[in-house]
Design an enzyme around this catalytic site. Sequence first.
Site, PDB file in Angstrom:
ATOM      1  N   ARG A 108      -6.233  -2.260   1.476  1.00 55.75           N
ATOM      2  CA  ARG A 108      -6.698  -1.193   2.364  1.00 55.75           C
ATOM      3  C   ARG A 108      -6.028   0.097   1.933  1.00 55.75           C
ATOM      4  O   ARG A 108      -4.802   0.215   1.970  1.00 55.75           O
ATOM      5  CB  ARG A 108      -6.345  -1.523   3.814  1.00 55.75           C
ATOM      6  CG  ARG A 108      -6.920  -0.559   4.812  1.00 55.75           C
ATOM      7  CD  ARG A 108      -6.712  -1.090   6.234  1.00 55.75           C
ATOM      8  NE  ARG A 108      -7.203  -0.128   7.191  1.00 55.75           N
ATOM      9  CZ  ARG A 108      -6.512   0.320   8.233  1.00 55.75           C
ATOM     10  NH1 ARG A 108      -5.284  -0.132   8.459  1.00 55.75           N
ATOM     11  NH2 ARG A 108      -7.029   1.195   9.052  1.00 55.75           N
ATOM     12  N   PHE A 124      -3.717   9.064   4.316  1.00 56.26           N
ATOM     13  CA  PHE A 124      -3.171   8.234   5.401  1.00 56.26           C
ATOM     14  C   PHE A 124      -2.147   7.225   4.852  1.00 56.26           C
ATOM     15  O   PHE A 124      -0.956   7.425   4.977  1.00 56.26           O
ATOM     16  CB  PHE A 124      -4.315   7.533   6.130  1.00 56.26           C
ATOM     17  CG  PHE A 124      -3.906   6.708   7.322  1.00 56.26           C
ATOM     18  CD1 PHE A 124      -2.984   7.163   8.246  1.00 56.26           C
ATOM     19  CD2 PHE A 124      -4.469   5.453   7.527  1.00 56.26           C
ATOM     20  CE1 PHE A 124      -2.620   6.401   9.343  1.00 56.26           C
ATOM     21  CE2 PHE A 124      -4.122   4.680   8.632  1.00 56.26           C
ATOM     22  CZ  PHE A 124      -3.194   5.152   9.533  1.00 56.26           C
ATOM     23  N   GLN A 162      -2.143  -0.025   2.086  1.00 57.11           N
ATOM     24  CA  GLN A 162      -1.680  -1.269   2.699  1.00 57.11           C
ATOM     25  C   GLN A 162      -1.736  -2.416   1.704  1.00 57.11           C
ATOM     26  O   GLN A 162      -2.655  -2.511   0.893  1.00 57.11           O
ATOM     27  CB  GLN A 162      -2.518  -1.613   3.928  1.00 57.11           C
ATOM     28  CG  GLN A 162      -1.937  -2.762   4.727  1.00 57.11           C
ATOM     29  CD  GLN A 162      -2.540  -2.891   6.106  1.00 57.11           C
ATOM     30  OE1 GLN A 162      -3.042  -1.922   6.673  1.00 57.11           O
ATOM     31  NE2 GLN A 162      -2.498  -4.078   6.658  1.00 57.11           N
ATOM     32  N   ASN A 196       0.975  -4.743  11.539  1.00 54.08           N
ATOM     33  CA  ASN A 196       0.872  -5.787  12.556  1.00 54.08           C
ATOM     34  C   ASN A 196      -0.495  -5.698  13.216  1.00 54.08           C
ATOM     35  O   ASN A 196      -1.264  -4.771  12.961  1.00 54.08           O
ATOM     36  CB  ASN A 196       2.020  -5.681  13.566  1.00 54.08           C
ATOM     37  CG  ASN A 196       2.057  -4.344  14.280  1.00 54.08           C
ATOM     38  OD1 ASN A 196       1.063  -3.886  14.832  1.00 54.08           O
ATOM     39  ND2 ASN A 196       3.223  -3.706  14.283  1.00 54.08           N
ATOM     40  N   PHE A 246       2.552  -1.164   4.918  1.00 54.97           N
ATOM     41  CA  PHE A 246       1.843  -0.033   4.339  1.00 54.97           C
ATOM     42  C   PHE A 246       2.831   1.041   3.966  1.00 54.97           C
ATOM     43  O   PHE A 246       3.946   1.109   4.500  1.00 54.97           O
ATOM     44  CB  PHE A 246       0.736   0.506   5.260  1.00 54.97           C
ATOM     45  CG  PHE A 246       1.187   0.918   6.632  1.00 54.97           C
ATOM     46  CD1 PHE A 246       1.582   2.224   6.899  1.00 54.97           C
ATOM     47  CD2 PHE A 246       1.184   0.009   7.674  1.00 54.97           C
ATOM     48  CE1 PHE A 246       1.972   2.610   8.168  1.00 54.97           C
ATOM     49  CE2 PHE A 246       1.571   0.388   8.951  1.00 54.97           C
ATOM     50  CZ  PHE A 246       1.964   1.689   9.201  1.00 54.97           C
ATOM     51  N   LEU A 296       2.118   6.638  14.581  1.00 60.30           N
ATOM     52  CA  LEU A 296       2.298   5.196  14.438  1.00 60.30           C
ATOM     53  C   LEU A 296       3.713   4.742  14.801  1.00 60.30           C
ATOM     54  O   LEU A 296       3.990   3.542  14.806  1.00 60.30           O
ATOM     55  CB  LEU A 296       1.981   4.763  13.004  1.00 60.30           C
ATOM     56  CG  LEU A 296       0.575   5.064  12.503  1.00 60.30           C
ATOM     57  CD1 LEU A 296       0.432   4.637  11.042  1.00 60.30           C
ATOM     58  CD2 LEU A 296      -0.474   4.389  13.369  1.00 60.30           C
ATOM     59  N   HIS A 298       4.643   0.682  14.699  1.00 61.73           N
ATOM     60  CA  HIS A 298       4.909   0.221  13.334  1.00 61.73           C
ATOM     61  C   HIS A 298       6.289   0.687  12.887  1.00 61.73           C
ATOM     62  O   HIS A 298       6.481   1.860  12.557  1.00 61.73           O
ATOM     63  CB  HIS A 298       3.827   0.741  12.388  1.00 61.73           C
ATOM     64  CG  HIS A 298       2.460   0.246  12.737  1.00 61.73           C
ATOM     65  ND1 HIS A 298       2.018  -0.999  12.374  1.00 61.73           N
ATOM     66  CD2 HIS A 298       1.461   0.818  13.443  1.00 61.73           C
ATOM     67  CE1 HIS A 298       0.789  -1.175  12.827  1.00 61.73           C
ATOM     68  NE2 HIS A 298       0.431  -0.091  13.475  1.00 61.73           N
TER      69      HIS A 298
END
Length: 174
Positions: free
Chosen positions: A39, A44, A47, A107, A119, A128, A139
């Site tokens: 991902r 951003f 991952q 998670n 990530f 986050l 996170h």
Amino acid sequence: ETTLGTFKVELFADKLPITSGNFIDLANSGFYNGLHFHRVIDGFMCQFGCPHSRDPKSRRAGTGGPTGSSKFQSCDGKTYTRDREGNIPDEFVGKITNAPGTLSMANTGAPDSGGSQFFINVADNSMLDYFDRTTDSKHPVFGKVVQGMDVLMTISKTRTSQSDAPLTPVEMIS
């Protein structure tokens, strides 16, 4: 080392000994070798860490973790057993923000649902942070990139599918 270059990280073992110990155990065992970034979202994060991503076209990529009930040693010397799904306890300590270049535990949003996936932030993602009350996301940051951030920026800019998977797979070699 990845197929697009090498980056190095520093773990915050003194602040997050469980998460760091889990990562070290998985890395030393070769768990991450041969997996692919599954991902990637430009601006951003990138991952990584799902065992199903060994096949970069797997529809299950992003859903897996380490072997359930396996043991590892935290960085403060304690032995932990991952739950039956391979998850570890949350470590919401340290108040380290999800800044560019930081490693953060992925998670599902449920408590204690982190395992092997993490990530790397390529932007300021403070929303986050477990201590940021503007969203439900929690996170914890457990490390930072100390060399090769340019490699991660390259990975983050790779073309992706509608599900954010790189069209040209990016593999973790070691």
